[in-house]
Write an enzyme that holds these catalytic residues in place. Structure first.
Site, short mmCIF file in Angstrom:
data_model
loop_
_atom_site.label_atom_id
_atom_site.label_comp_id
_atom_site.label_asym_id
_atom_site.label_seq_id
_atom_site.Cartn_x
_atom_site.Cartn_y
_atom_site.Cartn_z
N LYS A 80 -23.90 14.40 1.43
CA LYS A 80 -23.61 12.98 1.20
C LYS A 80 -22.13 12.66 0.97
O LYS A 80 -21.79 11.58 0.48
CB LYS A 80 -24.44 12.39 0.03
CG LYS A 80 -25.90 12.68 0.04
CD LYS A 80 -26.53 12.83 1.39
CE LYS A 80 -26.66 11.57 2.21
NZ LYS A 80 -27.12 11.91 3.60
N GLY A 82 -19.97 12.56 3.48
CA GLY A 82 -19.39 12.03 4.72
C GLY A 82 -19.42 13.04 5.86
O GLY A 82 -18.58 12.98 6.77
N THR A 83 -20.40 13.91 5.84
CA THR A 83 -20.54 14.93 6.88
C THR A 83 -20.67 14.29 8.26
O THR A 83 -19.97 14.67 9.21
CB THR A 83 -21.83 15.77 6.63
OG1 THR A 83 -21.95 16.03 5.24
CG2 THR A 83 -21.83 17.04 7.43
N THR A 84 -21.57 13.33 8.36
CA THR A 84 -21.88 12.71 9.65
C THR A 84 -20.63 12.04 10.23
O THR A 84 -20.32 12.19 11.42
CB THR A 84 -22.98 11.64 9.46
OG1 THR A 84 -24.01 12.21 8.63
CG2 THR A 84 -23.57 11.21 10.78
N HIS A 141 -22.92 23.38 4.51
CA HIS A 141 -22.86 22.92 3.12
C HIS A 141 -22.57 24.11 2.20
O HIS A 141 -22.51 23.95 0.98
CB HIS A 141 -24.20 22.31 2.70
CG HIS A 141 -24.49 20.97 3.29
ND1 HIS A 141 -23.52 20.01 3.50
CD2 HIS A 141 -25.65 20.42 3.73
CE1 HIS A 141 -24.08 18.93 4.03
NE2 HIS A 141 -25.36 19.17 4.19
N SER A 171 -25.80 8.15 -3.36
CA SER A 171 -26.17 8.39 -1.97
C SER A 171 -27.23 9.49 -1.88
O SER A 171 -28.21 9.38 -1.13
CB SER A 171 -24.90 8.79 -1.19
OG SER A 171 -25.19 8.97 0.17
N TYR A 227 -13.19 11.23 1.04
CA TYR A 227 -13.84 10.08 1.70
C TYR A 227 -13.09 8.79 1.43
O TYR A 227 -12.82 8.00 2.35
CB TYR A 227 -15.28 10.01 1.16
CG TYR A 227 -16.17 8.95 1.76
CD1 TYR A 227 -17.01 9.25 2.82
CD2 TYR A 227 -16.21 7.66 1.22
CE1 TYR A 227 -17.87 8.27 3.35
CE2 TYR A 227 -17.06 6.69 1.73
CZ TYR A 227 -17.89 7.00 2.80
OH TYR A 227 -18.73 6.05 3.31
N ARG A 297 -26.26 4.56 5.49
CA ARG A 297 -26.85 3.65 4.50
C ARG A 297 -25.91 2.46 4.31
O ARG A 297 -26.09 1.43 4.90
CB ARG A 297 -27.12 4.41 3.19
CG ARG A 297 -28.02 3.68 2.21
CD ARG A 297 -28.21 4.47 0.93
NE ARG A 297 -26.97 4.67 0.21
CZ ARG A 297 -26.48 3.85 -0.72
NH1 ARG A 297 -27.15 2.79 -1.07
NH2 ARG A 297 -25.32 4.11 -1.32
P1 A3P Z 1 -23.92 6.03 1.48
O1 A3P Z 1 -25.27 6.55 1.17
O2 A3P Z 1 -23.08 5.83 0.24
O3 A3P Z 1 -23.93 4.82 2.32
P2 A3P Z 1 -23.51 12.68 4.88
O4 A3P Z 1 -23.19 12.41 6.29
O5 A3P Z 1 -22.70 13.78 4.27
O6 A3P Z 1 -24.97 12.86 4.68
O7 A3P Z 1 -23.07 11.41 4.04
C1 A3P Z 1 -23.76 10.20 4.18
C2 A3P Z 1 -22.93 9.10 3.57
O8 A3P Z 1 -21.86 8.79 4.49
C3 A3P Z 1 -23.72 7.84 3.41
O9 A3P Z 1 -23.14 7.15 2.31
C4 A3P Z 1 -23.44 7.13 4.73
O10 A3P Z 1 -23.71 5.76 4.73
C5 A3P Z 1 -21.97 7.43 4.91
N1 A3P Z 1 -21.51 7.32 6.29
C6 A3P Z 1 -22.17 7.67 7.41
N2 A3P Z 1 -21.43 7.40 8.50
C7 A3P Z 1 -20.28 6.87 8.07
C8 A3P Z 1 -19.11 6.37 8.73
N3 A3P Z 1 -19.01 6.37 10.04
N4 A3P Z 1 -18.10 5.90 7.96
C9 A3P Z 1 -18.20 5.89 6.61
N5 A3P Z 1 -19.28 6.33 5.93
C10 A3P Z 1 -20.30 6.83 6.64
#
Ligand code: A3P
Length: 331
Positions: A80, A82-84, A141, A171, A227, A297
């Protein structure tokens, strides 16, 4: 089969192929466990709390002969953080000469599918990772202390994405409820656990500190990103990221606004509204499914205030400050 991706996401067959059994003894079942978060109890493995499937896979990796290549990029995160997003950014930066922004793979495929993760094997084993062409980008991770022995001190570089702990906690709570279809676990119930360091891939601060120290010792090998910094100055950090990845933007590219294009393509607004990320599901272990949209999210800094009391916020701040004291790492 959908590519497995995040926390709790390895597919059914992965634990069979990357075995944690030695002489028929299941080593995972010998480790301490604790309940509290949605889903099965977490397992304590070498100071970190993990999902049982991850422990099995990580133990199995020790014996799998997995070897990083000198030009690999490892994208490391605590769940959570900002991996994605970072997967998308690195993919876009690395492949900017191969694809037009208007017909880019990121428009049609989930970032978690485009960049695989080491400990969530696809098709039941990690051999597909061996077949990927160089330079590979691999998510993880794992903190360095959980890396398989074969991974230590090789030439690969690491990008570590970190995030303010209160936002991570909020998150994570949402995500765990989503994964395990849990409507009953309250935020208050898991808050004290997170504060004790009990969360998946926690203690959160130990994870950050391991990479923080590595980044100070070897800045050319480990890039430590936050992040919040990325959100406030995305172009500056995309330029820095490209430099670290060994594919710096040329002056002409900067004049042409290519870093800005990368930022736009990977923005929360863009990615979260794409059909590829809005619809469909990933297959998880135990035949469970997770909506692809669960990785998007809110994407905001400071959303914790909408879920936690000020007192909870102060409490977690104090704990984190104490844990990070003297390290130079602050949030
Ligand atoms: P929130 O739940 O606070 O919205 P991960 O990818 O590590 O699982 O992290 C997910 C978090 O990154 C979520 O945070 C998600 O909404 C946010 N996220 C996903 N894509 C993003 C993007 N392109 N820019 C910024 N935040 C992003």
């Amino acid at each position: 089969m959908s590519q497995a991706m995040e926390e709790g996401s390895a597919t059914n067959s992965s634990s069979e192929a990357v075995s944690s059994e030695i002489h028929g003894v299941d080593l995972v079942s010998k480790l301490p466990t604790r309940e509290g978060w949605p889903g099965p109890p977490l397992v304590l493995y070498k100071n970190y709390w993990l999902r049982p499937l991850y422990v099995a896979t990580i133990m199995g990796l020790q014996n799998s002969g997995f070897k990083p290549r000198h030009d690999d990029i490892i994208l490391a995160t605590n769940p959570k953080c900002g991996t994605t997003w970072t997967k998308a950014l690195i993919f876009a930066i690395n492949n900017r000469f191969r694809y037009e922004f208007g017909s880019h793979p990121l428009l049609f495929r989930h970032p978690q599918e485009l960049v695989p993760s080491i400990e969530t094997p696809r098709d039941g084993n990690i051999s597909y990772i061996e077949k990927l062409p160089s330079p590979r980008v691999l998510g993880t991770h794992m903190p360095p202390s959980l890396f398989p022995k074969s991974m230590v001190s090789d030439g690969f570089r690491v990008v570590y994405m970190c995030r303010e702990p209160k936002d991570v906690f909020v998150s994570l709570w949402h995500f765990q409820k989503e994964i395990f279809k849990d409507n009953t676990t309250s935020l208050e119930a898991v808050f004290s656990m997170f504060s004790e360091g009990f969360s998946t891939f926690g203690p959160f601060w130990d994870h950050c500190l391991e990479y923080w120290r590595e980044s100070i010792a070897s800045p050319e090998k480990v890039l430590f990103l936050k992040y919040e910094d990325m959100i406030s100055e995305p172009v500056k950090y995309v330029i820095r990221l490209a430099m670290f990845l060994g594919v710096p933007f040329s002056t002409k590219e900067e004049e042409d606004g290519i870093p800005e294009e990368v930022v736009r393509l990977c923005s929360f607004e863009k990615l979260s509204n794409l059909d590829a990320n809005q619809t469909g599901e990933f297959t998880l272990s135990g035949n469970r499914v997770l909506k692809k949209s669960a990785f998007f999210r809110k994407g905001k800094v400071g959303d914790w205030v909408n879920h936690m009391s000020e007192e909870m916020g102060r409490k977690l701040d104090c704990i984190v400050e104490e844990k990070l004291k003297g390290s130079g790492l602050v949030f």
